[in-house]
Write an enzyme that holds these catalytic residues in place. Structure first.
Site, PDB file in Angstrom:
ATOM      1  N   TYR A 117       0.845  -1.203   0.000  1.00 37.86           N
ATOM      2  CA  TYR A 117       0.000   0.000   0.000  1.00 37.86           C
ATOM      3  C   TYR A 117       0.883   1.258   0.000  1.00 37.86           C
ATOM      4  CZ  TYR A 117      -3.114   3.762   1.223  1.00 37.86           C
ATOM      5  OH  TYR A 117      -3.772   4.988   1.202  1.00 37.86           O
TER       6      TYR A 117
ATOM      7  N   ARG B 270       1.298   8.336  12.688  1.00 37.66           N
ATOM      8  CA  ARG B 270       0.772   9.533  13.349  1.00 37.66           C
ATOM      9  C   ARG B 270      -0.742   9.658  13.209  1.00 37.66           C
ATOM     10  NH1 ARG B 270       1.785  14.929  10.459  1.00 37.66           N
ATOM     11  NH2 ARG B 270       0.050  14.002   9.319  1.00 37.66           N
TER      12      ARG B 270
ATOM     13  N   ARG C 129     -10.819   4.069   8.259  1.00 36.50           N
ATOM     14  CA  ARG C 129      -9.730   3.603   7.404  1.00 36.50           C
ATOM     15  C   ARG C 129      -8.653   3.027   8.312  1.00 36.50           C
ATOM     16  NH1 ARG C 129      -7.807   8.239   3.806  1.00 36.50           N
ATOM     17  NH2 ARG C 129      -7.809   6.659   2.174  1.00 36.50           N
TER      18      ARG C 129
ATOM     19  N   PHE D 247      14.906  19.643  -1.477  1.00 35.61           N
ATOM     20  CA  PHE D 247      13.559  19.142  -1.751  1.00 35.61           C
ATOM     21  C   PHE D 247      13.384  17.717  -1.216  1.00 35.61           C
ATOM     22  CE2 PHE D 247      11.006  16.514  -4.626  1.00 35.61           C
ATOM     23  CZ  PHE D 247       9.761  17.104  -4.471  1.00 35.61           C
TER      24      PHE D 247
END
Ligand code: PS7
Ligand code: MN
Ligand code: MN
Ligand code: MN
Ligand code: MN
Ligand code: MN
Length: 348
Positions: free
Chosen positions: A148, A195, A205, A265
């Site tokens: 997932y 978290r 979910r 980034f």
């Protein structure tokens, strides 16, 4: 001279960066600091995936409608003028989908090489999201959990690495290391899933794998029962060790990145993730409050300090030590966590 890819003066570009600033807290700044060759391409990559994720996250859309959207989103991004018209209570970023024609317009102005990367990742992510959104399909095993997370975040890492290489800023090796690119996404996503336990549970979910929580409680929601506090904290440290297993790859990936703006980034979300894991570790609050977040000042400090690999290594070492110091010697993962933290101090 202006090229057809430069829309610095037009209204589309202004709207795109407006959407970016509206939908992302941490990514908006680092994307806008990228060198020009990649800035618009990664901004559009972000907005396309943010649109897709908004559909995935909206638990008010019927599955019969949701699944086809997820599976065809990679085609929708080529349909000039397309906007989202389904009604229903708002996901936070619904406005982006209502004005999605702007994103499509920007996407179609990108260099074809970037369009191809974005469409390919969108196709694979959308199909993976559709699989896990299907009734009766859940994250059960640790392999499911990795799968997932690969769909929703590892693939982003693969696509970004391909863009870095395609731009010429980074070597072909960066795109070749799909394993490390995947880990970059998995470390972020697993921290987010750890978290967001309560928020996701409230939305019905469940992303924590049963192979982990099943060792501590009979039903996932039992983790929030006060009488299970000790088990819940053991389960939390299990989730923390599972996420920390990716740190070795993250540091190896970051050591390959040469371009300064690409480096920041990539590095900033990762240092924010380890700071977040430090905040989560042994913290029962994740079972009682939905907004466990690092402080604004800590974020500012992390962003400022993440400009090169040595100072990022120092940050990882600092948090590894804090995580280790907080560990409970009676916790079943005390030794595992100690080993990983020790390794991080070795590498860094
Ligand atoms: C293209 C910059 C740098 C090699 C929108 C950045 C959800 C953690 O789970 O909504 O819904 O609560 O808070 C970002 C690798 C992806 C992974 C992914 C695209 C790093 C849609 C970020 C971001 C790879 C699927 C947080 C993965 O969203 O999560 C671009 C290298 C989007 C990165 C989702 C999660 C992002 C996430 P949730 P959020
Ligand atoms: Mn999501
Ligand atoms: Mn989301
Ligand atoms: Mn989440
Ligand atoms: Mn979120
Ligand atoms: Mn939610």
């Amino acid at each position: 001279p202006k090229t057809k890819y430069d829309y610095s003066n037009n209204k589309t570009r202004e709207r795109l960066y407006h959407h970016l600033n509206m939908t992302s807290r941490s990514f908006a700044a680092v994307i806008q600091d990228l060198d020009d060759e990649l800035k618009d391409a990664i901004c559009l990559f972000y907005l396309v995936l943010r649109g897709l994720d908004t559909i995935e996250d909206d638990m008010t859309i019927d599955l019969e409608i949701k699944l086809p959207y997820l599976k065809t989103f990679h085609e929708i991004i080529y349909q000039k003028g397309w906007n989202f018209t389904e009604n229903g209570p708002n996901e936070k970023d619904r406005q982006l989908l209502v004005e999605f024609d702007t994103v499509i317009e920007g996407f179609l102005e990108l260099k074809p090489a970037y369009q191809t990367i974005i469409a390919d990742i969108t196709k694979r992510m959308g199909n993976g999201m559709a699989h896990y959104a299907t009734a009766g399909i859940n994250v059960v095993t640790n392999a499911d959990y990795d799968e997932y997370c690969h769909y929703v975040a590892g693939l982003v890492g693969l696509g970004l690495s391909e863009m870095f290489t395609a731009s010429g800023f980074e070597s072909p090796m960066v795109a070749e290391r799909k394993d490390l690119s995947n880990s970059m996404g998995l470390f972020l996503q697993k921290t987010n899933i750890t978290r967001d336990f309560l928020e996701d549970l409230r939305d019905n979910r469940r992303f924590w794998p049963e192979e982990i929580w099943g060792k501590y409680v009979d039903e996932i929601k039992d983790l929030t029962e006060p009488e299970n506090k000790e088990k819940a904290l053991q389960c939390l440290s299990h989730m923390v060790v599972n996420a920390m297993a990716h740190i070795r790859d993250v540091l190896e990936y970051l050591s390959m990145i040469k371009n300064k703006s690409c480096f920041k980034f990539c590095a900033i979300p990762q240092v924010m993730a380890i700071a977040t894991l430090n905040l989560l570790h042994t913290n029962y609050m994740i079972y009682t409050h939905e907004n466990v977040k690092i402080r604004k000042g800590e974020t500012v400090w992390l962003m400022k300090e993440s400009s090169n690999v040595d100072s990022v290594a120092a940050i990882f070492r600092l948090y590894a030590r804090q995580i280790n110091n907080k560990s409970n010697p009676l916790d079943p993962h005390f030794v595992d966590i100690g080993v990983i933290c020790g390794e991080i101090e070795q590498i860094c």
